[in-house]
Design an enzyme around this catalytic site. Structure first.
Site, PDB file in Angstrom:
ATOM      1  N   ASP A  56      -0.187   7.208  -4.066  1.00 37.98           N
ATOM      2  CA  ASP A  56       1.216   7.162  -3.654  1.00 37.98           C
ATOM      3  C   ASP A  56       1.316   6.490  -2.294  1.00 37.98           C
ATOM      4  OD1 ASP A  56       3.933   7.697  -3.706  1.00 37.98           O
ATOM      5  OD2 ASP A  56       3.664   9.752  -4.383  1.00 37.98           O
ATOM      6  N   HIS A  97       6.663  -0.369   0.565  1.00 28.84           N
ATOM      7  CA  HIS A  97       6.780   1.093   0.456  1.00 28.84           C
ATOM      8  C   HIS A  97       5.655   1.702  -0.381  1.00 28.84           C
ATOM      9  CE1 HIS A  97      10.971   1.612   2.118  1.00 28.84           C
ATOM     10  NE2 HIS A  97      10.887   0.300   2.014  1.00 28.84           N
TER      11      HIS A  97
END
Ligand code: G6P
Length: 476
Positions: free
Chosen positions: A384, A172
């Site tokens: 991110d 992720h």
């Protein structure tokens, strides 16, 4: 089955955290569900496919957890199994290896890592515990889907114990450049463990390219071939699928709930409480990767460069508590609070406060009301994996006239560059100019940009993400 699993095929999801929050005292635990995109998308698949979710309950193993999970499993419609960890294991595995090594290392070279060898040993021990729990669960043809950086060694331990079920792994967070990754003392072992999965998924092509470069330069005898969304890596007799699967949100849920009368009313209350022509919104978990201090500097710069905006724009910055017992996070919180105080001290006048800061969790309706009430969303992480706030803001922006200012270092930039104003979050003056551009953008342009982003999120929602992972994983 639309998700690609056979009718009677089982599914086991393995992640560090279980999709439940437990509060335990005196041998009794109360459970409440944890919501979020992953849980929303996987729960129906787990229900249909005789599923099991294996994970850590979020606290040291105490009496009452097992029975609370059994009860909770009846509610969710699939099994929840915990991997019990001791306080020492949590310290060295979770606070140590994952939060002081993998998290900073994978997010970029500027973040300090604490390469303590004890953390590494406990990481392996805990991954073995997750693997054993998985081995004793489910049926012979179940598909095993492991999530995130906490559990990169699970497939390796499963195979060593003779469990040959098909496994997939999804990362992720970003995968770093090879130069950055090379600092890890256990770099080759980690890559070799990942290559024990049958399929490895990344958020972006960029992350996958970094991974392929890392295996090509650090693992002997790897060959990479193929093109497109999924390519192949061979090592010895094994062939591993390596794909790009950008995670998304439940677009319909955000879009529809944002239109509800509760959210509409709440959003009107926000406007009343912050009666400035434009509200700028930031919503982030407390984390140094999110670039909050730099964003505050950009706000300061904005109000200095464009004094006419003083009194007209206000930043509503929500920081969601996270990992607060780790010193670096506690220091970050102080830094943010000090900067907010300084900026407000410099620019506030009666009736105007430039930064409204909240350190707390929001309810779903509150979050949607904030999204609806804001003219601009500032999503400026330094790095991110994806950043779902960017996608959620667009899906909830039912008036379609908000502007997204998005960091080019967020995975989401790869899909939302068609409508967002992309910024380099390290360029404080550039971010200030981008906010000014958003502030002055005409309505037609705002609608055009927002429509493009909403459409691409609608078409590529979280359900499509699950389907595409399985479609590739289960293809012969
Ligand atoms: C990121 C990670 C997740 C993690 C979450 C919250 O989104 O990808 O795996 O669960 O942060 O962090 P925490 O350390 O509280 O689990």
């Amino acid at each position: 089955m639309p998700n690609g699993l056979e009718d009677d095929q089982g599914l086991i999801v393995v992640s560090n955290r279980l999709p439940v929050s437990l509060e335990c005292s005196g041998g009794t635990c109360h459970s409440s569900p944890v919501s979020g995109g992953l849980v929303t998308a996987l729960s129906p698949v787990l229900r249909e496919n005789n599923g099991t979710w294996i994970g850590w309950a979020g606290a040291p193993d105490v009496e009452g957890v097992e029975s609370a999970l059994r009860l909770f499993s009846e509610e969710t419609g699939y099994n929840l199994l915990q991997v019990g960890l001791t306080a020492e294991q949590i310290q060295d595995f979770y606070f140590g290896f994952t939060n002081q090594i993998l998290w900073p290392l994978f997010h970029a070279s500027q973040f300090e890592c604490n390469f303590n060898p004890d953390y590494w040993r406990t990481y392996l021990d805990v991954n073995a515990l997750f693997a054993f729990r998985t081995i004793e669960s489910g049926e012979a043809d179940d598909y095993i889907w492991v999530h995130d950086y906490h559990l990169m060694h699970v497939a390796k331990y499963m195979r060593e114990a003779g469990d040959c079920r098909r496994t997939g792994f999804f990362l992720h967070i970003p995968f770093p450049s090879v130069d950055c990754f090379k600092r890890l003392p256990w770099r080759t072992e980690l890559l070799q463990a990942l290559l024990e999965y049958d399929q490895i998924g990344f958020q972006t092509l960029h992350d996958r390219r970094n991974f392929l470069q890392a295996i090509s330069s650090l693992v002997p005898n790897v060959r990479v071939f193929g093109r497109g969304q999924v390519v192949y890596a061979t090592v010895g007799s094994r062939t591993v699928k390596v794909g790009t699967f950008p995670i998304s949100i439940d677009y319909k849920k955000f879009n529809e709930t944002a239109r509800s009368s509760v959210v509409r009313k709440h959003s009107q209350q926000v406007h009343k409480a912050l009666p400035y022509p434009k509200i700028i919104l930031g919503v982030d978990r407390l984390d140094y990767t999110k670039g909050i201090p730099k964003r505050l500097m950009a706000m300061h710069r904005l109000l200095t460069m464009y004094p006419e905006l003083q009194g007209n724009v206000s930043l509503l910055q929500v920081v969601v508590p996270s990992r607060a017992t780790i010193p670096m996070y506690a220091r970050l919180k102080k830094e943010i609070e000090c900067m907010v105080g300084q900026i407000n001290g410099e620019f506030s006048v009666p009736g105007y406060v430039p930064i409204h800061y909240q350190y707390r969790n929001l309810t779903f309706d509150e979050l949607l009301a904030y999204y609806r009430a804001s003219s601009v969303a500032l999503v400026t992480p330094l790095r991110d994996g994806m950043n779902l706030v960017a996608k959620e803001y667009c899906a909830a922006n039912v008036e379609r006239n908000g502007v997204l200012v998005l960091s080019e270092f967020a995975g989401a930039a790869a899909q939302l560059r068609n409508g967002a104003i992309l910024v380099n979050p390290f360029d404080v003056e550039g971010v200030a100019s981008a906010i000014h551009q958003a502030y002055t953008m005409d309505k037609k342009e705002r609608l055009k940009r927002m429509d493009r982003m909403r459409e691409s999120i609608r078409k590529n929602d979280i359900y499509k993400w699950v389907d595409s992972f399985f479609a590739s994983a289960l293809a012969k």
